[in-house]
Design an enzyme around this catalytic site. Sequence first.
Site, PDB file in Angstrom:
ATOM      1  N   LYS A   1      32.399 -14.982  13.366  1.00  0.00           N
ATOM      2  CA  LYS A   1      31.186 -15.349  12.616  1.00  0.00           C
ATOM      3  C   LYS A   1      31.392 -16.631  11.832  1.00  0.00           C
ATOM      4  CE  LYS A   1      29.035 -13.934   8.281  1.00  0.00           C
ATOM      5  NZ  LYS A   1      29.854 -14.828   7.435  1.00  0.00           N
ATOM      6  N   ASN A   2      32.475 -16.721  11.079  1.00  0.00           N
ATOM      7  CA  ASN A   2      32.638 -17.860  10.180  1.00  0.00           C
ATOM      8  C   ASN A   2      32.907 -19.165  10.935  1.00  0.00           C
ATOM      9  OD1 ASN A   2      32.089 -16.307   7.987  1.00  0.00           O
ATOM     10  ND2 ASN A   2      34.203 -16.125   7.272  1.00  0.00           N
TER      11      ASN A   2
ATOM     12  N   ARG B   1      29.883 -18.674  -6.877  1.00  0.00           N
ATOM     13  CA  ARG B   1      30.017 -19.457  -5.650  1.00  0.00           C
ATOM     14  C   ARG B   1      29.403 -20.862  -5.755  1.00  0.00           C
ATOM     15  NH1 ARG B   1      29.423 -15.540  -0.464  1.00  0.00           N
ATOM     16  NH2 ARG B   1      31.015 -16.893   0.386  1.00  0.00           N
ATOM     17  N   PRO B   2      29.960 -21.693  -6.600  1.00  0.00           N
ATOM     18  CA  PRO B   2      29.439 -23.059  -6.725  1.00  0.00           C
ATOM     19  C   PRO B   2      29.752 -23.888  -5.474  1.00  0.00           C
ATOM     20  CG  PRO B   2      31.476 -22.823  -7.966  1.00  0.00           C
ATOM     21  CD  PRO B   2      31.165 -21.463  -7.406  1.00  0.00           C
ATOM     22  N   ILE B   3      29.081 -25.055  -5.348  1.00  0.00           N
ATOM     23  CA  ILE B   3      29.415 -25.960  -4.230  1.00  0.00           C
ATOM     24  C   ILE B   3      29.783 -27.349  -4.767  1.00  0.00           C
ATOM     25  CG2 ILE B   3      28.146 -24.734  -2.411  1.00  0.00           C
ATOM     26  CD1 ILE B   3      25.946 -26.885  -2.709  1.00  0.00           C
ATOM     27  N   ASP B   4      30.341 -27.352  -5.980  1.00  0.00           N
ATOM     28  CA  ASP B   4      30.703 -28.636  -6.595  1.00  0.00           C
ATOM     29  C   ASP B   4      31.726 -29.422  -5.767  1.00  0.00           C
ATOM     30  OD1 ASP B   4      32.301 -26.344  -7.504  1.00  0.00           O
ATOM     31  OD2 ASP B   4      33.488 -27.862  -8.537  1.00  0.00           O
TER      32      ASP B   4
ATOM     33  N   CYS C   1      25.638 -13.659   0.688  1.00  0.00           N
ATOM     34  CA  CYS C   1      26.195 -12.519  -0.040  1.00  0.00           C
ATOM     35  C   CYS C   1      26.369 -12.833  -1.517  1.00  0.00           C
ATOM     36  CB  CYS C   1      27.551 -12.156   0.532  1.00  0.00           C
ATOM     37  SG  CYS C   1      27.458 -11.304   2.090  1.00  0.00           S
TER      38      CYS C   1
ATOM     39  N   ASP D   1      37.961 -11.246   2.497  1.00  0.00           N
ATOM     40  CA  ASP D   1      36.934 -10.521   3.254  1.00  0.00           C
ATOM     41  C   ASP D   1      37.413  -9.150   3.725  1.00  0.00           C
ATOM     42  OD1 ASP D   1      35.234 -12.611   2.903  1.00  0.00           O
ATOM     43  OD2 ASP D   1      35.195 -13.267   4.987  1.00  0.00           O
TER      44      ASP D   1
ATOM     45  N   ARG E   1      24.518  -8.814   9.530  1.00  0.00           N
ATOM     46  CA  ARG E   1      24.764 -10.258   9.449  1.00  0.00           C
ATOM     47  C   ARG E   1      26.085 -10.636  10.106  1.00  0.00           C
ATOM     48  NH1 ARG E   1      25.608 -12.299   4.124  1.00  0.00           N
ATOM     49  NH2 ARG E   1      26.363 -13.940   5.460  1.00  0.00           N
TER      50      ARG E   1
HETATM   51  C1  UD1 Z   1      34.169 -18.654   3.115  1.00  0.00           C
HETATM   52  C2  UD1 Z   1      33.798 -17.557   4.058  1.00  0.00           C
HETATM   53  C3  UD1 Z   1      33.813 -16.207   3.356  1.00  0.00           C
HETATM   54  C4  UD1 Z   1      35.149 -15.993   2.672  1.00  0.00           C
HETATM   55  C5  UD1 Z   1      35.543 -17.194   1.823  1.00  0.00           C
HETATM   56  C6  UD1 Z   1      36.964 -17.092   1.288  1.00  0.00           C
HETATM   57  C7  UD1 Z   1      32.351 -18.687   5.619  1.00  0.00           C
HETATM   58  C8  UD1 Z   1      30.964 -18.895   6.112  1.00  0.00           C
HETATM   59  N1  UD1 Z   1      32.478 -17.836   4.600  1.00  0.00           N
HETATM   60  O1  UD1 Z   1      33.188 -18.672   2.082  1.00  0.00           O
HETATM   61  O2  UD1 Z   1      33.577 -15.200   4.314  1.00  0.00           O
HETATM   62  O3  UD1 Z   1      35.060 -14.864   1.841  1.00  0.00           O
HETATM   63  O4  UD1 Z   1      35.458 -18.399   2.577  1.00  0.00           O
HETATM   64  O5  UD1 Z   1      37.863 -16.936   2.331  1.00  0.00           O
HETATM   65  O6  UD1 Z   1      33.305 -19.217   6.152  1.00  0.00           O
HETATM   66  N2  UD1 Z   1      34.556 -22.787  -4.960  1.00  0.00           N
HETATM   67  C9  UD1 Z   1      34.302 -23.698  -5.976  1.00  0.00           C
HETATM   68  N3  UD1 Z   1      33.617 -24.836  -5.673  1.00  0.00           N
HETATM   69  C10 UD1 Z   1      33.187 -25.124  -4.402  1.00  0.00           C
HETATM   70  C11 UD1 Z   1      33.457 -24.194  -3.380  1.00  0.00           C
HETATM   71  C12 UD1 Z   1      34.152 -23.039  -3.681  1.00  0.00           C
HETATM   72  O7  UD1 Z   1      34.679 -23.467  -7.115  1.00  0.00           O
HETATM   73  O8  UD1 Z   1      32.577 -26.179  -4.203  1.00  0.00           O
HETATM   74  C13 UD1 Z   1      35.316 -21.539  -5.260  1.00  0.00           C
HETATM   75  C14 UD1 Z   1      34.468 -20.289  -4.980  1.00  0.00           C
HETATM   76  O9  UD1 Z   1      33.669 -19.932  -6.087  1.00  0.00           O
HETATM   77  C15 UD1 Z   1      35.538 -19.273  -4.681  1.00  0.00           C
HETATM   78  C16 UD1 Z   1      36.640 -20.098  -4.000  1.00  0.00           C
HETATM   79  O10 UD1 Z   1      36.385 -21.458  -4.351  1.00  0.00           O
HETATM   80  O11 UD1 Z   1      36.054 -18.733  -5.869  1.00  0.00           O
HETATM   81  C17 UD1 Z   1      36.680 -19.959  -2.493  1.00  0.00           C
HETATM   82  O12 UD1 Z   1      35.401 -20.220  -1.957  1.00  0.00           O
HETATM   83  P1  UD1 Z   1      35.194 -20.835  -0.501  1.00  0.00           P
HETATM   84  O13 UD1 Z   1      36.512 -20.856   0.216  1.00  0.00           O
HETATM   85  O14 UD1 Z   1      34.424 -22.075  -0.596  1.00  0.00           O
HETATM   86  O15 UD1 Z   1      34.288 -19.729   0.168  1.00  0.00           O
HETATM   87  P2  UD1 Z   1      33.056 -19.942   1.113  1.00  0.00           P
HETATM   88  O16 UD1 Z   1      33.243 -21.165   1.957  1.00  0.00           O
HETATM   89  O17 UD1 Z   1      31.808 -19.767   0.339  1.00  0.00           O
END
Ligand code: UD1
Length: 425
Positions: free
Chosen positions: A23-24, A123-126, A118, A312, A404
């Site tokens: 999936k991912n 879950r920020p995207i900074d 989920c 996960d 999903r």
């Molecule tokens: C992906 C996976 C999800 C898995 C996760 C961790 C996909 C579609 N989803 O989610 O199944 O649980 O990896 O293995 O592949 N963070 C920040 N800033 C950012 C991005 C992330 O602070 O810009 C933090 C998040 O809050 C979290 C950590 O980094 O604490 C890891 O998140 P991330 O690896 O980005 O997870 P996802 O890509 O959302």
Amino acid sequence: MPEYFSINGARRLEGQVTISGAKNAAVAIIPATILAGEPCILENLPQIQDVRSLQKILQKLGAQVEITAGGCMTIDPRGIQTRDATFPEISSMRASYYLLGAMLAAYGEVELALPGGCVIGARPIDQHIKGFRALGAKVYLDEDRNVLRAQAARLRGAEIFFDVVSVGATINVMLAATRAEGTTVLHNVAKEPHIVDTANFLNMMGATVRGAGTDEIRVHGTTKMRGCAYSIIPDQIETGTYMIAAAATRGDVIIKNVIPTHMEAVCAKLLESGARVMQGDDGKEFFLRVTQTERPRAVNVKTMVYPGFPTDLQQPMMAYLCTADGLSVITENIFENRFNHVKELRTLGASVNVNKRIAKVKGVSNLRGGDVYATDLRAGASLIVAALSAQGTTRVHNIGYIDRGYEYLEQKLRALGAELERVKG
Ligand code: UD1
């Protein structure tokens, strides 16, 4: 009416199950096809809700997308004219954020409704935004509309050090960098199997991405990419879910179409708990066989970025440890709010205490059936594992989350001897 799963538990899972495409990886690779500017054929895609949602999203953007038999998808992105990705389907799934990197690179502009998906913490995207800005993009957040706008007349290669190791940011910035002028060096990147798979796909399309699977990724930008055919890797998390379900039901299951090296952290924990795990090769593909005959021993689990124990699988693993002999300590290091399943496991008789990121699981001899509610995809998987091992009947509600991410769940589990039915509520 919403559907639920009705599961008569305490049946030993036995037999063989074949793992679907990841999936991912799929949710990154489908948007990445935009970069080809030509048709791509994706094989071994899981038939799950997230893939169907992305099909609809790409179609709404103007791409031609067809799903053919056996998990194949043909995507022709040439009809995409709009840069507006703000319609409702976008915010319904988190991974639609990969459209940011793909569309920014392909068209120099994108407007994206901010992601849903989920609910496991803030879950920020900074880090994604930091990466795009470092490549020269202007990124604005329209807080009133909850829309992110990214724009760049041209992207330029840069050296970027991520503050946190993020799967999403690594992939998203890697996508954008494929079209940047010059070389981009990404430091402190994630190493998950689907990052390597996405990099391999980008390279098949003519990109030059090196180092995926290590701490540093180098992308040499190119102006032109091409269509290709690509087969997606097997799903690491689905594999782990069936391994854990086999052990939780004191079963004996052969799990086929797997990449054993992706499963080392899970194998190690199952072995430590007293399960037997065997790796084999039937000449066509690798398989893993998990056998558990006795009550497991308690083990401690700490979630870590790959190659550590995947967050996960923390939730399914907890369901397994609920009936282990002794006290298991589970530390969630990735997401701050990933214990939503605990309340539901308690409904089934589990004894779990949570303090911030640490859950202490005191093994009970049996779980018993009840009504439980999934709050996210992997919480749902955890409840399925618990229900399969519990005495009596469990009804797992909110199964939209589970759909999903798990292809043919009921068919696969029934073939292993589970008594499970999808019921219209
Ligand atoms: C992906 C996976 C999800 C898995 C996760 C961790 C996909 C579609 N989803 O989610 O199944 O649980 O990896 O293995 O592949 N963070 C920040 N800033 C950012 C991005 C992330 O602070 O810009 C933090 C998040 O809050 C979290 C950590 O980094 O604490 C890891 O998140 P991330 O690896 O980005 O997870 P996802 O890509 O959302």
